[in-house]
Design an enzyme around this catalytic site. Structure first.
Site, PDB file in Angstrom:
ATOM      1  N   GLN A 179       2.347 -23.589 -22.427  1.00 15.28           N
ATOM      2  CA  GLN A 179       1.535 -22.449 -22.852  1.00 15.28           C
ATOM      3  C   GLN A 179       2.327 -21.558 -23.797  1.00 15.28           C
ATOM      4  O   GLN A 179       1.814 -21.100 -24.828  1.00 15.28           O
ATOM      5  CB  GLN A 179       1.108 -21.639 -21.620  1.00 15.28           C
ATOM      6  CG  GLN A 179      -0.071 -20.750 -21.849  1.00 15.28           C
ATOM      7  CD  GLN A 179      -1.258 -21.536 -22.356  1.00 15.28           C
ATOM      8  OE1 GLN A 179      -1.741 -21.251 -23.432  1.00 15.28           O
ATOM      9  NE2 GLN A 179      -1.709 -22.548 -21.639  1.00 15.28           N
ATOM     10  N   HIS A 181       2.545 -22.072 -27.662  1.00 16.63           N
ATOM     11  CA  HIS A 181       1.417 -21.789 -28.566  1.00 16.63           C
ATOM     12  C   HIS A 181       1.727 -20.651 -29.539  1.00 16.63           C
ATOM     13  O   HIS A 181       1.565 -20.786 -30.733  1.00 16.63           O
ATOM     14  CB  HIS A 181       0.149 -21.447 -27.778  1.00 16.63           C
ATOM     15  CG  HIS A 181      -0.646 -22.655 -27.426  1.00 16.63           C
ATOM     16  ND1 HIS A 181      -1.206 -23.466 -28.373  1.00 16.63           N
ATOM     17  CD2 HIS A 181      -0.966 -23.203 -26.229  1.00 16.63           C
ATOM     18  CE1 HIS A 181      -1.847 -24.458 -27.775  1.00 16.63           C
ATOM     19  NE2 HIS A 181      -1.713 -24.333 -26.478  1.00 16.63           N
ATOM     20  N   GLU A 228      -7.180 -17.668 -18.197  1.00 11.90           N
ATOM     21  CA  GLU A 228      -7.839 -18.716 -18.976  1.00 11.90           C
ATOM     22  C   GLU A 228      -7.635 -20.080 -18.281  1.00 11.90           C
ATOM     23  O   GLU A 228      -8.582 -20.796 -18.034  1.00 11.90           O
ATOM     24  CB  GLU A 228      -7.217 -18.736 -20.381  1.00 11.90           C
ATOM     25  CG  GLU A 228      -7.836 -19.739 -21.317  1.00 11.90           C
ATOM     26  CD  GLU A 228      -7.053 -19.860 -22.621  1.00 11.90           C
ATOM     27  OE1 GLU A 228      -5.908 -19.359 -22.700  1.00 11.90           O
ATOM     28  OE2 GLU A 228      -7.583 -20.470 -23.570  1.00 11.90           O
ATOM     29  N   HIS A 229      -6.368 -20.404 -17.984  1.00 12.11           N
ATOM     30  CA  HIS A 229      -6.039 -21.643 -17.277  1.00 12.11           C
ATOM     31  C   HIS A 229      -5.402 -21.293 -15.940  1.00 12.11           C
ATOM     32  O   HIS A 229      -4.470 -20.492 -15.900  1.00 12.11           O
ATOM     33  CB  HIS A 229      -5.014 -22.476 -18.055  1.00 12.11           C
ATOM     34  CG  HIS A 229      -5.406 -22.779 -19.469  1.00 12.11           C
ATOM     35  ND1 HIS A 229      -4.980 -22.019 -20.536  1.00 12.11           N
ATOM     36  CD2 HIS A 229      -6.183 -23.756 -19.994  1.00 12.11           C
ATOM     37  CE1 HIS A 229      -5.477 -22.514 -21.654  1.00 12.11           C
ATOM     38  NE2 HIS A 229      -6.213 -23.567 -21.368  1.00 12.11           N
ATOM     39  N   ASP A 272      -6.266 -29.814 -22.132  1.00 13.66           N
ATOM     40  CA  ASP A 272      -6.254 -29.412 -23.548  1.00 13.66           C
ATOM     41  C   ASP A 272      -6.755 -30.534 -24.456  1.00 13.66           C
ATOM     42  O   ASP A 272      -7.307 -30.276 -25.522  1.00 13.66           O
ATOM     43  CB  ASP A 272      -4.826 -29.053 -23.984  1.00 13.66           C
ATOM     44  CG  ASP A 272      -4.344 -27.755 -23.367  1.00 13.66           C
ATOM     45  OD1 ASP A 272      -5.197 -26.978 -22.906  1.00 13.66           O
ATOM     46  OD2 ASP A 272      -3.115 -27.540 -23.335  1.00 13.66           O
ATOM     47  N   HIS A 289     -50.680  -1.066 -24.529  1.00 14.71           N
ATOM     48  CA  HIS A 289     -50.339  -2.159 -23.619  1.00 14.71           C
ATOM     49  C   HIS A 289     -51.442  -2.317 -22.572  1.00 14.71           C
ATOM     50  O   HIS A 289     -51.907  -3.419 -22.292  1.00 14.71           O
ATOM     51  CB  HIS A 289     -49.014  -1.879 -22.905  1.00 14.71           C
ATOM     52  CG  HIS A 289     -47.805  -2.124 -23.744  1.00 14.71           C
ATOM     53  ND1 HIS A 289     -47.493  -1.375 -24.841  1.00 14.71           N
ATOM     54  CD2 HIS A 289     -46.798  -3.049 -23.626  1.00 14.71           C
ATOM     55  CE1 HIS A 289     -46.343  -1.820 -25.376  1.00 14.71           C
ATOM     56  NE2 HIS A 289     -45.918  -2.831 -24.651  1.00 14.71           N
TER      57      HIS A 289
END
Lengths: 436, 436
Positions: A262, A265, A330-331, A364, A423
């Site tokens: 991770q 990245h 996220e993960h 991934d 209406h």
């Protein structure tokens, strides 16, 4: 050097340190936003001419005319022959698995009839045209093309256009190959806010789309925010994150490498470990330091691990799950002996990786589920990219004569309570006069 | 006077006139946006004290302390006794129908196992806490409370908080009654950007939520846009729209009143008729003029009809469907003899009303489907509010030992192609060494 913060929940300053760890706000840069707005306005006003100017200015190559921005689909198919066989096989297998998983996300239209003949339903239809943004240069990821494009195609999107900048004119063969495998319908070598502008407003060369998806730099993100409403957009992603919950059964080498995968990245990526096992924590810390320096992206990794990473000693796995829900990662890897036992305690996570064999890297690339996931705690309220992002629903209401009388009375009462007389009258006109 | 534009597709200037009709852009007011930002910042910094100050300043009443902002749930239940029986019955029937329809939108979690024991799935879970904004004063609509709150509760939202401003201290009994029927968990008498701030950041009195839904004025919309990302938001709605496609079988009185029911919402609401029948078009035009002046909201109606309305003569129903897809209307009425025949030609619409008995008003109140619908052409890419807006998904990935070897090889190849070495190594660590 990759030196993660080490925290423990049973220390008095933990709560403050934990808050600081999570306190990331992606500041929107005003200058970037203004630059994006200027480019968007130019594309809106001048179309292709604006695309050509921006490409010359930012991408370091000189298209002679708008025709130069078009990448022939044959060229994409030819890339399949240029890349290695192993890479081509890997892309094709990954695409097949992504397709197979996402086919299960397809939702059928449905309708039902009530006793009086009134029909209600929900129609699910694909988007007409979608624009996929693919970053160029060093962040050109074929896996990202597959995750977005295969999913859109499974949803039934009629026309999927792709844009990608080609710095100094270079096209990435892996990206082209992935586009060919995924069935992208058209490709343009244009990037930045100008590409988003083309998708939103349309030019003579690039037709306007209904939704823009795909990751991009700060200018692309700012442009997407600005055109939102005119077209749909996917989430604007923050830095990537992993949270690993591990117990004594975990392999420290695997845990450390998952955290590092991770961290590589980018400098802002966040990797956190939660464990009640002090021995494991120490081994992971050592592994992190050792392995980090061996990686090609050692500088990025060191900054990510030292600046945003943390190894946190918790009291037990229950506490780990509580913290995980606050982080809403996220993960989330459950690197524990019995991951199924923890699952019911996890409320918020983009993707959950169960057990020691499931490295995030498999998710991934090729496990099947999408790798476009909610970041920055947004898993509390949002979902992985899916087929549902490329479809929309329409409600169906077909009221029978009897239904119009029955429902009309309710509507008339509520419309008058709300002071909406037209209406009320419109419902009243359908109430049968001869019935009580 | 309510005087709609009359257009015909077979005239040379039609395309330009049609473009002008659709060219509505909700300009974002910079002053409103700055004011909302200031209020949000104040709530973030000072919590309840900021809520009290803003309430005193904007809402015309003087809460003594933050406790005065809390509306007891008993008070909401008491409102059920204060409103008329007919109104209470109508609210309860509407709620039951909304509940029953939306229960069909619930989506189950799913998972499946592959041959090698790898498990993939998608877990669907409700949001923890949702904040519902309900406008006060003249736009206080109990139907809107039901549409939002019943849907959230069907989705399984754990805690649903509601805020509503109480101008000069007045609470709307219909709104309270609807909240009691829908099962809202807490109610606060606070509105504007300050209420959105409380939901986003939390105060001592109002806990932070994960998503904010519900309509509001320009300040509320600006505040929602600003807090998006920290919390989820629903769509930011534009003016309401109706498109009626009618043939000779339609009743001109009903068609006219349906157009007027949209026009009475506000001056910017848009009501458009498409018909190939010239006689019908003329009758509808006459009805519009006559009925409009009899309505309590005649001034609003006249401005909406004259400024944004249109009656358009088309060549045939096919052309009507093509134009409908370009408009992508919020509400689409198919007031034709055979509505089912047109349905396959309609690609974009928030809700589709089939046949002569189905007035939009039934959908607004009690048919069952949601009345919160995509406006301003966003039906091209978005959907009615639904149970799916109050749930989120997490991907599940549990790879077996065999799967880790099989998938690992694909991941390693792709990771190296992307230059992500730690990804490759993390997959590699799980590849069985003794297997070919």
């Amino acid at each position: 050097m990759a030196e993660p913060k080490i925290l423990a929940t049973d220390t008095p300053d933990f709560e403050a340190a934990f808050e600081r760890l999570l306190a990331f706000e992606s500041a929107q840069d005003e200058a970037v936003d203004r630059a994006a707005a200027t480019i968007l306005e130019d594309v809106r006003a001048r179309g292709d001419a604006a695309l050509l100017d921006a490409t010359r200015r930012f991408d370091g190559w000189n298209p002679a005319s708008a025709a130069d921005l078009v990448v022939d689909l044959d060229q994409a198919r030819a890339a399949l022959g240029r890349i290695g066989t192993a890479e081509r096989d890997a892309l094709e297998q990954a695409a097949a698995r992504i397709r197979s998983y996402h086919e299960r996300q397809r939702q059928p239209s449905w309708q039902f009839e009530e006793e009086d003949g009134t029909v209600l339903g929900q129609r699910v239809t694909p988007l007409d045209r979608v624009g996929l943004y693919v970053p160029g240069g060093k962040a050109a990821y074929p896996s990202s093309v597959l995750m977005n494009a295969v999913t859109a195609k499974v949803a039934g999107v009629h026309e999927l256009a792709m844009v990608t900048p080609t710095p100094r004119g270079e096209l990435n063969d892996y990206v082209l190959a992935a586009a060919a495998i995924a069935g992208v319908d058209s490709i343009y070598r244009v990037g930045g806010a100008q590409a988003v502008g083309a998708f939103a407003y349309g030019t003579a060369t690039i037709a306007a789309v209904d939704k823009v998806v795909g990751p991009g730099n700060a200018y692309v993100a700012a442009a997407k925010r600005r055109v939102f409403g005119r077209v749909g957009i996917d989430m604007v992603a923050g830095p990537s994150e992993i949270l690993v919950i591990a117990d004594a059964s975990a392999d420290p080498r695997s845990v450390a490498m998952d955290l590092l995968s991770q961290a590589e990245h980018d400098e802002l990526a966040q990797a956190i470990l939660l464990t009640a096992d002090d021995a494991l924590l120490k081994k992971v810390a050592n592994e992190l330091r050792e392995r980090a320096r061996e990686l090609p992206r050692a500088a990025i990794v060191a900054e990510s691990v030292s600046g945003r990473g943390a190894l946190i000693r918790v009291r037990d796995l229950d506490e780990a799950c509580e913290l995980a829900n606050r982080i809403a990662p996220e993960h989330l890897e459950l690197a524990v002996a019995d991951p199924e036992a923890l699952l019911p305690k996890i409320r918020h996570a983009g993707a959950i990786f169960l057990g020691h064999h499931t490295s995030e890297a498999l998710g991934d690339y090729c496990a099947g589920p999408n790798h476009v996931l909610p970041t920055s705690r947004t898993a509390r309220f949002s979902s992985p990219l899916g087929v549902y992002d490329f479809q929309k629903r329409s409600s169906l209401i077909g009221v029978s004569a009897k239904g119009a009388t029955r429902l009309g009375r309710i509507a008339v009462t509520l419309a008058r309570a709300e002071g909406l007389e037209a209406h009320a009258r419109s419902a009243e006109l359908r109430i049968a006069k001869d019935k009580p």
